[in-house]
Design a protein around this motif. Structure first.
Motif, PDB file in Angstrom:
ATOM      1  N   PRO A 265     -49.352  28.732  27.238  1.00 19.26           N
ATOM      2  CA  PRO A 265     -49.676  29.539  27.596  1.00 19.26           C
ATOM      3  C   PRO A 265     -49.235  30.398  28.608  1.00 19.26           C
ATOM      4  CG  PRO A 265     -51.917  27.868  26.538  1.00 19.26           C
ATOM      5  CD  PRO A 265     -50.622  27.587  26.249  1.00 19.26           C
ATOM      6  N   GLU A 266     -48.854  29.857  29.483  1.00 17.74           N
ATOM      7  CA  GLU A 266     -48.128  30.619  30.429  1.00 17.74           C
ATOM      8  C   GLU A 266     -46.797  30.945  29.884  1.00 17.74           C
ATOM      9  OE1 GLU A 266     -47.237  26.283  30.495  1.00 17.74           O
ATOM     10  OE2 GLU A 266     -48.871  27.364  30.067  1.00 17.74           O
ATOM     11  N   SER A 267     -46.835  31.129  28.611  1.00 20.37           N
ATOM     12  CA  SER A 267     -45.783  31.469  28.249  1.00 20.37           C
ATOM     13  C   SER A 267     -45.460  32.892  27.304  1.00 20.37           C
ATOM     14  CB  SER A 267     -44.088  30.767  27.613  1.00 20.37           C
ATOM     15  OG  SER A 267     -45.085  29.952  26.549  1.00 20.37           O
ATOM     16  N   PHE A 268     -47.228  33.346  27.336  1.00 16.26           N
ATOM     17  CA  PHE A 268     -47.352  34.190  26.327  1.00 16.26           C
ATOM     18  C   PHE A 268     -46.945  35.076  27.789  1.00 16.26           C
ATOM     19  CE2 PHE A 268     -51.517  32.409  24.727  1.00 16.26           C
ATOM     20  CZ  PHE A 268     -50.903  31.187  23.869  1.00 16.26           C
ATOM     21  N   THR A 269     -46.460  36.608  26.416  1.00 16.81           N
ATOM     22  CA  THR A 269     -46.196  37.728  27.231  1.00 16.81           C
ATOM     23  C   THR A 269     -46.651  38.595  26.148  1.00 16.81           C
ATOM     24  OG1 THR A 269     -43.949  37.623  25.827  1.00 16.81           O
ATOM     25  CG2 THR A 269     -43.441  36.915  28.209  1.00 16.81           C
ATOM     26  N   HIS A 270     -47.756  38.713  25.092  1.00 18.00           N
ATOM     27  CA  HIS A 270     -48.037  39.401  24.933  1.00 18.00           C
ATOM     28  C   HIS A 270     -49.235  39.437  24.208  1.00 18.00           C
ATOM     29  CE1 HIS A 270     -43.654  40.030  23.292  1.00 18.00           C
ATOM     30  NE2 HIS A 270     -44.027  41.568  23.163  1.00 18.00           N
ATOM     31  N   GLY A 271     -49.983  37.886  23.853  1.00 11.10           N
ATOM     32  CA  GLY A 271     -51.520  38.277  24.072  1.00 11.10           C
ATOM     33  C   GLY A 271     -51.775  37.132  22.462  1.00 11.10           C
ATOM     34  N   THR A 272     -52.540  36.272  22.083  1.00  7.03           N
ATOM     35  CA  THR A 272     -53.018  35.819  21.371  1.00  7.03           C
ATOM     36  C   THR A 272     -53.188  36.676  20.203  1.00  7.03           C
ATOM     37  OG1 THR A 272     -55.225  35.195  21.949  1.00  7.03           O
ATOM     38  CG2 THR A 272     -53.717  33.534  23.009  1.00  7.03           C
ATOM     39  N   SER A 273     -53.458  35.731  19.149  1.00  4.86           N
ATOM     40  CA  SER A 273     -53.743  36.449  17.485  1.00  4.86           C
ATOM     41  C   SER A 273     -55.525  36.657  18.167  1.00  4.86           C
ATOM     42  CB  SER A 273     -53.550  35.664  16.586  1.00  4.86           C
ATOM     43  OG  SER A 273     -52.754  35.235  16.624  1.00  4.86           O
ATOM     44  N   ALA A 274     -55.451  36.463  18.622  1.00  4.18           N
ATOM     45  CA  ALA A 274     -57.843  36.903  19.058  1.00  4.18           C
ATOM     46  C   ALA A 274     -57.274  38.062  19.705  1.00  4.18           C
ATOM     47  CB  ALA A 274     -58.728  35.911  19.524  1.00  4.18           C
ATOM     48  N   GLN A 275     -56.221  38.330  20.711  1.00  6.56           N
ATOM     49  CA  GLN A 275     -56.772  39.257  21.427  1.00  6.56           C
ATOM     50  C   GLN A 275     -56.235  40.123  21.230  1.00  6.56           C
ATOM     51  OE1 GLN A 275     -54.367  37.031  24.684  1.00  6.56           O
ATOM     52  NE2 GLN A 275     -56.230  37.056  25.782  1.00  6.56           N
ATOM     53  N   ARG A 276     -54.747  40.338  19.897  1.00  6.11           N
ATOM     54  CA  ARG A 276     -53.857  41.379  19.579  1.00  6.11           C
ATOM     55  C   ARG A 276     -55.314  42.208  18.920  1.00  6.11           C
ATOM     56  NH1 ARG A 276     -47.678  40.614  19.487  1.00  6.11           N
ATOM     57  NH2 ARG A 276     -48.462  43.304  19.268  1.00  6.11           N
ATOM     58  N   MET A 277     -56.275  41.656  18.320  1.00  3.50           N
ATOM     59  CA  MET A 277     -57.113  41.497  17.253  1.00  3.50           C
ATOM     60  C   MET A 277     -57.971  42.552  18.146  1.00  3.50           C
ATOM     61  SD  MET A 277     -57.054  38.299  14.534  1.00  3.50           S
ATOM     62  CE  MET A 277     -58.191  39.764  13.252  1.00  3.50           C
ATOM     63  N   LYS A 278     -58.483  41.813  18.740  1.00  8.25           N
ATOM     64  CA  LYS A 278     -59.665  42.523  19.589  1.00  8.25           C
ATOM     65  C   LYS A 278     -59.453  43.918  20.005  1.00  8.25           C
ATOM     66  CE  LYS A 278     -61.723  41.912  24.310  1.00  8.25           C
ATOM     67  NZ  LYS A 278     -62.067  41.384  25.654  1.00  8.25           N
ATOM     68  N   TRP A 279     -57.482  44.121  20.853  1.00  6.38           N
ATOM     69  CA  TRP A 279     -57.930  45.430  21.458  1.00  6.38           C
ATOM     70  C   TRP A 279     -57.226  45.928  19.773  1.00  6.38           C
ATOM     71  CZ3 TRP A 279     -59.625  47.126  25.270  1.00  6.38           C
ATOM     72  CH2 TRP A 279     -59.531  45.780  26.518  1.00  6.38           C
ATOM     73  N   LEU A 280     -56.748  45.899  19.193  1.00  5.73           N
ATOM     74  CA  LEU A 280     -56.239  47.039  18.044  1.00  5.73           C
ATOM     75  C   LEU A 280     -57.725  47.497  17.472  1.00  5.73           C
ATOM     76  CD1 LEU A 280     -54.595  48.376  15.943  1.00  5.73           C
ATOM     77  CD2 LEU A 280     -54.909  46.079  14.010  1.00  5.73           C
ATOM     78  N   ARG A 281     -58.974  46.644  17.050  1.00  2.19           N
ATOM     79  CA  ARG A 281     -60.359  46.730  16.609  1.00  2.19           C
ATOM     80  C   ARG A 281     -61.109  47.577  18.282  1.00  2.19           C
ATOM     81  NH1 ARG A 281     -61.927  41.806  16.160  1.00  2.19           N
ATOM     82  NH2 ARG A 281     -60.780  42.497  14.019  1.00  2.19           N
ATOM     83  N   THR A 282     -60.966  47.675  19.159  1.00  2.00           N
ATOM     84  CA  THR A 282     -61.677  48.111  20.671  1.00  2.00           C
ATOM     85  C   THR A 282     -60.860  49.979  20.446  1.00  2.00           C
ATOM     86  OG1 THR A 282     -61.175  46.200  21.988  1.00  2.00           O
ATOM     87  CG2 THR A 282     -61.447  48.741  22.892  1.00  2.00           C
ATOM     88  N   GLY A 283     -59.640  49.963  20.279  1.00  3.20           N
ATOM     89  CA  GLY A 283     -58.872  51.148  19.728  1.00  3.20           C
ATOM     90  C   GLY A 283     -59.447  51.823  18.051  1.00  3.20           C
ATOM     91  N   LEU A 284     -59.582  51.030  17.649  1.00  8.79           N
ATOM     92  CA  LEU A 284     -59.918  51.760  16.138  1.00  8.79           C
ATOM     93  C   LEU A 284     -61.367  51.822  16.080  1.00  8.79           C
ATOM     94  CD1 LEU A 284     -58.218  49.317  13.860  1.00  8.79           C
ATOM     95  CD2 LEU A 284     -58.540  51.801  13.527  1.00  8.79           C
ATOM     96  N   GLU A 285     -62.241  51.153  17.506  1.00  8.81           N
ATOM     97  CA  GLU A 285     -63.750  51.633  16.734  1.00  8.81           C
ATOM     98  C   GLU A 285     -64.379  52.996  17.842  1.00  8.81           C
ATOM     99  OE1 GLU A 285     -65.769  47.796  17.851  1.00  8.81           O
ATOM    100  OE2 GLU A 285     -65.394  47.156  15.661  1.00  8.81           O
ATOM    101  N   SER A 286     -63.312  52.733  18.706  1.00 10.45           N
ATOM    102  CA  SER A 286     -63.966  54.216  19.826  1.00 10.45           C
ATOM    103  C   SER A 286     -63.031  55.321  19.955  1.00 10.45           C
ATOM    104  CB  SER A 286     -63.012  52.672  21.401  1.00 10.45           C
ATOM    105  OG  SER A 286     -62.166  52.677  21.742  1.00 10.45           O
ATOM    106  N   GLY A 287     -61.660  55.300  19.383  1.00  8.12           N
ATOM    107  CA  GLY A 287     -60.767  56.284  19.486  1.00  8.12           C
ATOM    108  C   GLY A 287     -60.917  57.135  20.763  1.00  8.12           C
ATOM    109  N   ASP A 288     -60.756  56.509  21.706  1.00  9.96           N
ATOM    110  CA  ASP A 288     -60.668  56.583  23.031  1.00  9.96           C
ATOM    111  C   ASP A 288     -60.105  55.838  24.261  1.00  9.96           C
ATOM    112  OD1 ASP A 288     -61.043  57.525  25.802  1.00  9.96           O
ATOM    113  OD2 ASP A 288     -63.116  56.899  25.910  1.00  9.96           O
ATOM    114  N   PRO A 289     -58.811  56.200  24.632  1.00 15.07           N
ATOM    115  CA  PRO A 289     -57.739  55.762  24.996  1.00 15.07           C
ATOM    116  C   PRO A 289     -58.023  55.466  26.550  1.00 15.07           C
ATOM    117  CG  PRO A 289     -57.303  58.230  24.818  1.00 15.07           C
ATOM    118  CD  PRO A 289     -58.391  58.123  23.961  1.00 15.07           C
ATOM    119  N   ALA A 290     -59.255  55.575  26.845  1.00 10.25           N
ATOM    120  CA  ALA A 290     -59.875  55.194  28.291  1.00 10.25           C
ATOM    121  C   ALA A 290     -60.631  54.252  27.727  1.00 10.25           C
ATOM    122  CB  ALA A 290     -61.115  55.948  28.615  1.00 10.25           C
ATOM    123  N   ARG A 291     -61.161  53.560  26.868  1.00  9.92           N
ATOM    124  CA  ARG A 291     -61.452  52.063  26.487  1.00  9.92           C
ATOM    125  C   ARG A 291     -60.408  51.096  26.620  1.00  9.92           C
ATOM    126  NH1 ARG A 291     -66.262  52.246  23.633  1.00  9.92           N
ATOM    127  NH2 ARG A 291     -66.190  49.700  23.991  1.00  9.92           N
TER     128      ARG A 291
END
Length: 299
Positions: A265-291
């Motif tokens: 984990p300490e060598s991560f530079t891009h995030g876990t699969s769950a995190q990447r899916m979460k933030w892609l979904r956050t943008g998809l659901e909100s359409g708001d860059p402030a989110r």
């Protein structure tokens, strides 16, 4: 994803194949053996982008290349072709990519206008195997990446085959997500976010710098989701699932487990699969860059 009605971007170049190592000494090539040695690459994954960008910025001193820096070089590249006579957007994969870029230009142009500013588009640079870039020599093994000095997205479209065959993330929306993610890094460049991360990298430990890189990458994923949300009328059944499969496939934990049989984990530079899916979904659901504020609170 329905993009056939869009004209291909004029901010495109085809660099062809070969051309050596332009802009050497920026640390781009020096980082590749380290990345490959960690088993994070060798498959063309665009997951290495933050390592490349942050490494370049640190070794070149950051400074004036961010927040719109390098604009002259980018503007010079805004023609659908290249000095070598190659024509951009002339293959099926390039044409699709150029239409995705047009869509991002329209979307972010509207967002920036709403915020009272003017959007400066990135230039997409196509190449085969290797070519020069403002960050050093672009190589297919690096995967798609964004180069701040020339405000360019660099793409060997053969990566799309690897995305499908090696990562199991087929589909045009998965490909569009890759491009939109790189444009997300362009947004970070224009808004100064990349500069702030560079400052953190310069004064912090490697672990702390890696953590900042993770937040940078997750925000780019979220920005890709924002773009998709604002083009929801173009999304077809199954597209979102394609994007999520791609995000899952390129998580640090998934890549490390597959390549070295363990997760660090300490060598991560891009995030876990769950995190990447979460933030892609956050943008998809909100359409708001402030989110997409991945720099505050838990991720």
């Amino acid at each position: 994803m329905r993009l056939d009605d869009l004209d291909p971007t004029r901010n495109a170049r085809d660099l062809g194949s070969g051309g050596g190592g332009g802009g050497g000494g920026f640390g781009l090539l020096g980082l590749l053996p380290l990345i490959l040695g960690r088993g994070r690459m060798g498959c063309g994954s665009f997951a290495i982008l933050a390592v490349v960008v942050v490494g370049y910025l640190m070794m070149s001193g950051g400074g004036g290349i961010l927040g719109g820096g390098g604009g002259q070089s980018a503007r010079q590249g805004q023609v659908a072709g290249g000095s070598n006579g190659n024509v951009a957007c002339d293959t099926q994969a390039e044409l699709f990519s150029c239409r995705v870029m047009t869509s991002t230009e329209q979307t972010w142009g509207q967002i920036f206008q709403q915020q009272g500013s003017t959007y400066q588009p990135a230039t997409i640079n196509f190449y085969q195997r290797n070519a020069p870039s403002g960050c050093g020599a672009a190589q297919s093994a690096m995967g798609p990446f964004y180069c701040p000095p020339d405000q360019g997205v660099y793409l060997d479209t053969s990566f799309f085959d690897e995305l499908s065959q090696r990562f199991g993330a087929a589909g045009d929306f998965a490909q569009a997500y890759v491009i939109a993610h790189e444009v997300g890094h362009h947004i970070q460049n224009l808004t100064g976010t990349s500069e702030k991360v560079t400052a953190i990298q310069q004064r912090s430990s490697q672990a702390e710098g890696n953590a900042a890189s993770v937040r940078l990458e997750l925000q780019a994923d979220c920005y890709a989701g924002v773009w998709a949300a604002r083009n929801r009328d173009r999304i077809e059944p199954g597209d979102v699932e394609e994007g999520m499969r791609a995000a899952q496939a390129i998580g640090d934990d998934t890549l490390q487990q597959q390549s070295q049989g363990r997760v660090v984990p300490e060598s991560f530079t891009h995030g876990t699969s769950a995190q990447r899916m979460k933030w892609l979904r956050t943008g998809l659901e909100s359409g708001d860059p402030a989110r997409c504020d991945t720099f505050s609170g838990a991720i």
